[in-house]
Design an enzyme around this catalytic site. Structure first.
Site, PDB file in Angstrom:
ATOM      1  N   ASP A   7       5.740   3.744  -8.408  1.00 48.23           N
ATOM      2  CA  ASP A   7       6.444   4.463  -7.599  1.00 48.23           C
ATOM      3  C   ASP A   7       8.196   4.157  -7.914  1.00 48.23           C
ATOM      4  OD1 ASP A   7       6.447   6.243  -5.494  1.00 48.23           O
ATOM      5  OD2 ASP A   7       7.236   4.847  -4.298  1.00 48.23           O
ATOM      6  N   HIS A  23       6.367   3.575  -0.328  1.00 47.33           N
ATOM      7  CA  HIS A  23       6.749   2.929  -1.389  1.00 47.33           C
ATOM      8  C   HIS A  23       6.516   1.350  -0.987  1.00 47.33           C
ATOM      9  CE1 HIS A  23       9.736   2.202  -4.577  1.00 47.33           C
ATOM     10  NE2 HIS A  23      10.127   1.171  -3.802  1.00 47.33           N
ATOM     11  N   SER A  66       8.587  -0.122  -8.247  1.00 51.09           N
ATOM     12  CA  SER A  66       9.831   0.346  -8.028  1.00 51.09           C
ATOM     13  C   SER A  66      10.751  -0.031  -9.200  1.00 51.09           C
ATOM     14  CB  SER A  66      10.692  -0.428  -6.656  1.00 51.09           C
ATOM     15  OG  SER A  66      11.634   0.152  -6.342  1.00 51.09           O
TER      16      SER A  66
END
Length: 372
Positions: free
Chosen positions: A237, A299, A214
């Site tokens: 991601d 995610h 992230s």
């Protein structure tokens, strides 16, 4: 009145052991506070004026080098209590995080092989490094020293060795830059500082690796733009922010670097404009790159909570909507089996030790991985 989930879920008070990593090496862990005497703290909230960060270091050892094994809490009681508070609106069962334990090697000698590659890890935005300890252990068991980094005053909670606490969320009044751009720059500087502390100070010759989830994936890209010691990087991601989006990573007279974008299902450079701009920049620079997609992976596939839900046997016991926010349909053990295999092959390739391996193209062994 909504009752806390601790009253709704049958959670045992017994310790819950996170399964040991599956690689050929056993793993030892140490935690440390690092003080950068050359850099003021950019957020300006620490009682110590210079930048101070907290790290966990996961080192690989042959089994014969372990004199014994010890269990340690997955996260400290202070951090677990704060994470319970943060997760409560998601109906995550309170108390589980405080029950978790990891088992580590107690080595006869503390030194690892000088050939062991250094791998940096930066976690999701406002997310403690402890949520990635199982992932870091898994990667370390393949023969890497993995250093996970907490970035104080942006990470939700950082507990230092002296017991002092740095909470996130107090930065907006301190800068006229956007939070994302500021925090990405701070993280990149933190990562370079860690490389200095482990003795990799030659920016032309030394080689290291980095990956992040992230917001940490964005930080990995920015750190590589600024620091050529990081030869290979992976973004799991993460949305991209800052100068790296348009500039890319490679520049003339820089060491050869490689990069992988590894998105959750549906997140790719076709759908994400910033990923597309970044990917185009790498294309123009002729930098080696791969874009992968984890089919069935959300995610939340890339952090330990997806594994913990299975280990603690709570998957499916809390709200379906909130579970989709935190976890993934793919089970945690399978996700880590996949991503660690690809990380291992990529890291070896980025270091010049072997060919592309799994990064060469699709394989029936891992049908969940799509090459884009």
């Amino acid at each position: 009145m909504r009752l806390h989930s601790i009253f709704l879920l049958p959670v045992s008070l017994a310790a819950i052991l996170v399964p040991p990593p599956s690689g050929p090496f056993k793993v030892a862990v140490t935690t440390q506070d690092l003080l950068d005497h050359q850099r003021p703290d950019p957020w300006g909230f620490d009682t110590i004026p210079n930048r101070r960060i907290a790290v966990s270091r996961f080192d690989p050892y042959p089994a014969k080098s372990c004199s014994s094994y010890k269990r340690v809490p997955y996260m400290t009681s202070v951090v677990a209590a704060e994470e319970d508070r943060i997760l409560d609106p998601y109906e995550w069962p309170l108390g589980v995080l405080g029950q978790l334990e990891l088992e580590f090697c107690s080595p006869k000698k503390s030194k690892v092989s000088k050939d062991t590659p250094i791998v940096l890890f930066s976690g999701g935005g406002n997310t403690t490094r402890f949520y990635y300890s199982a992932l870091a252990s898994e990667v370390a068991s393949r023969g890497y020293t993995v250093i996970t980094i907490d970035h104080p005053f942006e990470t939700d909670i950082v507990e230092f060795a002296d017991g002092s606490i740095a909470y996130g969320g107090h930065y907006s009044a301190r800068t006229n830059l956007t939070f994302a751009e500021t925090a990405i720059a701070v993280r990149a500087a933190d990562m370079s500082f860690v490389l200095d502390t482990v003795g990799l100070k030659n920016r032309k010759k030394d080689k290291s690796l980095a990956f992040g989830h992230s917001f940490g994936g964005a930080a990995t890209a920015e750190a590589m733009r600024l620091d050529s010691r990081i030869r290979g990087g992976v973004n799991f991601d993460g949305l991209l922010f800052g100068p790296v989006v348009k500039s890319g990573i490679g520049r003339k007279a820089r060491a050869e670097q490689s990069f992988v974008l590894f998105g959750a299902e549906g997140h790719n450079s076709t759908e994400d404009p910033d990923w597309h701009t970044f990917w185009t920049a790498l294309e123009d620079q002729r930098l080696w790159k791969r874009e992968l997609n984890l089919k069935g992976g959300a995610h939340g596939a890339f952090w330990d909570l997806n594994l913990i839900a299975d280990v603690a046997d709570v998957r499916g016991l809390f709200g379906q909507y909130t579970e989709e926010d935190l976890l993934s349909k793919l089970l945690g053990k399978r996700v880590y089996e996949i991503v660690t295999a690809y990380l291992d092959d990529f890291f070896q390739f980025a270091l010049g030790r072997k060919d592309e391996g799994l990064l060469n193209g699709p394989t029936a062994q891992y049908p969940e991985v799509e090459f884009l």
